[in-house]
Design an enzyme around this catalytic site. Structure first.
Site, PDB file in Angstrom:
ATOM      1  N   SER A  64       0.793  -1.243   0.000  1.00  0.00           N
ATOM      2  CA  SER A  64       0.000   0.000   0.000  1.00  0.00           C
ATOM      3  C   SER A  64       0.816   1.280   0.000  1.00  0.00           C
ATOM      4  CB  SER A  64      -0.925   0.031   1.207  1.00  0.00           C
ATOM      5  OG  SER A  64      -2.083  -0.685   0.896  1.00  0.00           O
ATOM      6  N   LYS A  67       0.227   3.330  -2.889  1.00  0.00           N
ATOM      7  CA  LYS A  67      -0.980   4.161  -3.020  1.00  0.00           C
ATOM      8  C   LYS A  67      -0.610   5.650  -3.055  1.00  0.00           C
ATOM      9  CE  LYS A  67      -4.412   0.903  -1.000  1.00  0.00           C
ATOM     10  NZ  LYS A  67      -3.758  -0.371  -1.019  1.00  0.00           N
ATOM     11  N   TYR A 189      -4.508  -2.430 -10.324  1.00  0.00           N
ATOM     12  CA  TYR A 189      -4.366  -2.247  -8.870  1.00  0.00           C
ATOM     13  C   TYR A 189      -3.397  -3.290  -8.285  1.00  0.00           C
ATOM     14  CZ  TYR A 189      -5.357  -2.471  -3.896  1.00  0.00           C
ATOM     15  OH  TYR A 189      -5.206  -2.513  -2.528  1.00  0.00           O
ATOM     16  N   TYR A 241      -4.377   3.162   8.053  1.00  0.00           N
ATOM     17  CA  TYR A 241      -5.666   2.471   8.207  1.00  0.00           C
ATOM     18  C   TYR A 241      -6.364   2.991   9.467  1.00  0.00           C
ATOM     19  CZ  TYR A 241      -2.440  -0.625   5.658  1.00  0.00           C
ATOM     20  OH  TYR A 241      -1.487  -1.130   4.834  1.00  0.00           O
ATOM     21  N   VAL A 259       1.213  -3.802   3.772  1.00  0.00           N
ATOM     22  CA  VAL A 259       1.178  -5.109   4.438  1.00  0.00           C
ATOM     23  C   VAL A 259       2.415  -5.969   4.147  1.00  0.00           C
ATOM     24  CG1 VAL A 259      -1.342  -5.216   4.707  1.00  0.00           C
ATOM     25  CG2 VAL A 259      -0.274  -6.158   2.645  1.00  0.00           C
TER      26      VAL A 259
END
Ligand code: GLU
Length: 305
Positions: A64, A67, A189, A241, A259
């Site tokens: 992530s 992102k 993605y 998160y 992760v």
């Protein structure tokens, strides 16, 4: 300048052999094959001084953390219109949650949860001719590093086990906030999550969020100062998160976890630091990474608050 090498060496030695209560992510089978004792740290300052220790030059799956990169390119291409498709509020929910999408009518809370990043990927697909190649090229030019690449194995592994992401993408499409073909969006993605970098490479690629004068390999600014400030603001409030508040409380820097066990944190006008340790706490953030950064900002007095 602070003696960063001495400070990171001390914290590294303090934490290296502690009882790590975290667990390696195994919902993406390929991630579970990583040696969970890896532990690396790297700092790059805006004056281009480099400090590293441990496994700081081993590639890992940045997950992530990518992102931030997809968001940056989408912001560059789409401008302020982007915020009509994805919000900038902390979700207070796990990274892969479907819950709020129903009441929020398919507008993800922010670009750093899976739902948001999937919408950002959809925006990019609408702009790019060859999304996977063009995005990789963007990353290479941004970091002046032609060695960056996707891990084919991780991408395929994630594809074969990405049930929640498939559900998220379909659910958002039902509200009309995915414009392209579901399979194309998900494929893109999964590849973006499968980017591999070392701690050193991660701390270099995000310098544009720390250094106001940053230009890429082609001599261009990546974002305006105002846009970079906004990305840092979303990182501070949404980068971890449902543990974003905890990270701000304990560490006090904008940052993002993945992760794969990586965490990048940015000190605007000073440095970019990356820690990698694969075992994750219950919220999906690197257990040792959080501890390291907490100790680091305490010892260097470098929380932004
Ligand atoms: N590829 C991961 C997923 O979509 C990213 C999760 C993360 O690093 O937060 O589940």
């Amino acid at each position: 300048m602070k003696n960063y090498q001495k400070i990171i060496t001390k914290i590294y030695n303090d934490l290296k052999n502690i009882d790590d209560t975290g667990k390696i992510a195994n919902y993406i089978p390929e991630l579970a094959n990583v040696d969970d004792t890896n532990f690396g740290i790297h700092i790059t300052t805006i004056d281009r001084n480099f400090f590293g220790i441990g496994d700081s030059k081993k590639k890992f799956s940045i997950q992530s953390i990518s992102k931030i990169l997809t968001l940056t390119l989408a912001y560059q291409l789409e401008g302020e219109k982007l915020w009509k498709r994805v919000d900038v509020e902390p979700s207070g929910n796990p990274f892969n949650s479907l819950l709020q999408l129903e009441s929020d009518l398919g507008i993800p809370r922010n670009p750093f949860i899976n739902a948001g990043a999937i919408v950002v990927c959809d925006v990019l697909i609408s702009h790019l001719k060859n999304p996977k190649e063009d995005f990789l090229n963007f990353c290479r030019i941004l970091s002046k590093n032609p060695d960056l690449n996707y891990s084919e194995k991780v991408a395929q592994s994630e594809k074969s086990s990405g049930y929640r992401n498939i559900a998220l993408c379909n659910f958002i499409k039902s509200f009309g906030n995915i414009k392209n073909d579901i399979d194309v969006v998900l494929d893109f993605y999964f590849y973006t999550c499968a980017l591999e970098m070392t701690c050193k490479e991660v701390s270099e690629i995000f310098l544009f969020l720390a250094d106001d004068n940053f230009t890429n390999q082609e001599g261009n600014r990546v974002l305006t100062m105002s846009q970079a400030k906004r990305i840092n603001a979303i990182l501070l409030t949404c980068g971890f998160y449902d543990e974003s508040g905890e990270f701000a409380f304990r560490v006090g820097l904008p940052g993002k976890s993945g992760v794969g066990g990586g965490i990048v944190a940015i000190h605007p006008d000073e440095f970019c630091i990356t820690v990698w340790s694969p075992k994750l706490n219950k919220k999906g953030n690197s257990y040792k990474g959080m501890l390291f950064l907490e100790q680091f900002t305490t010892e260097t007095e470098s929380s932004i608050f």
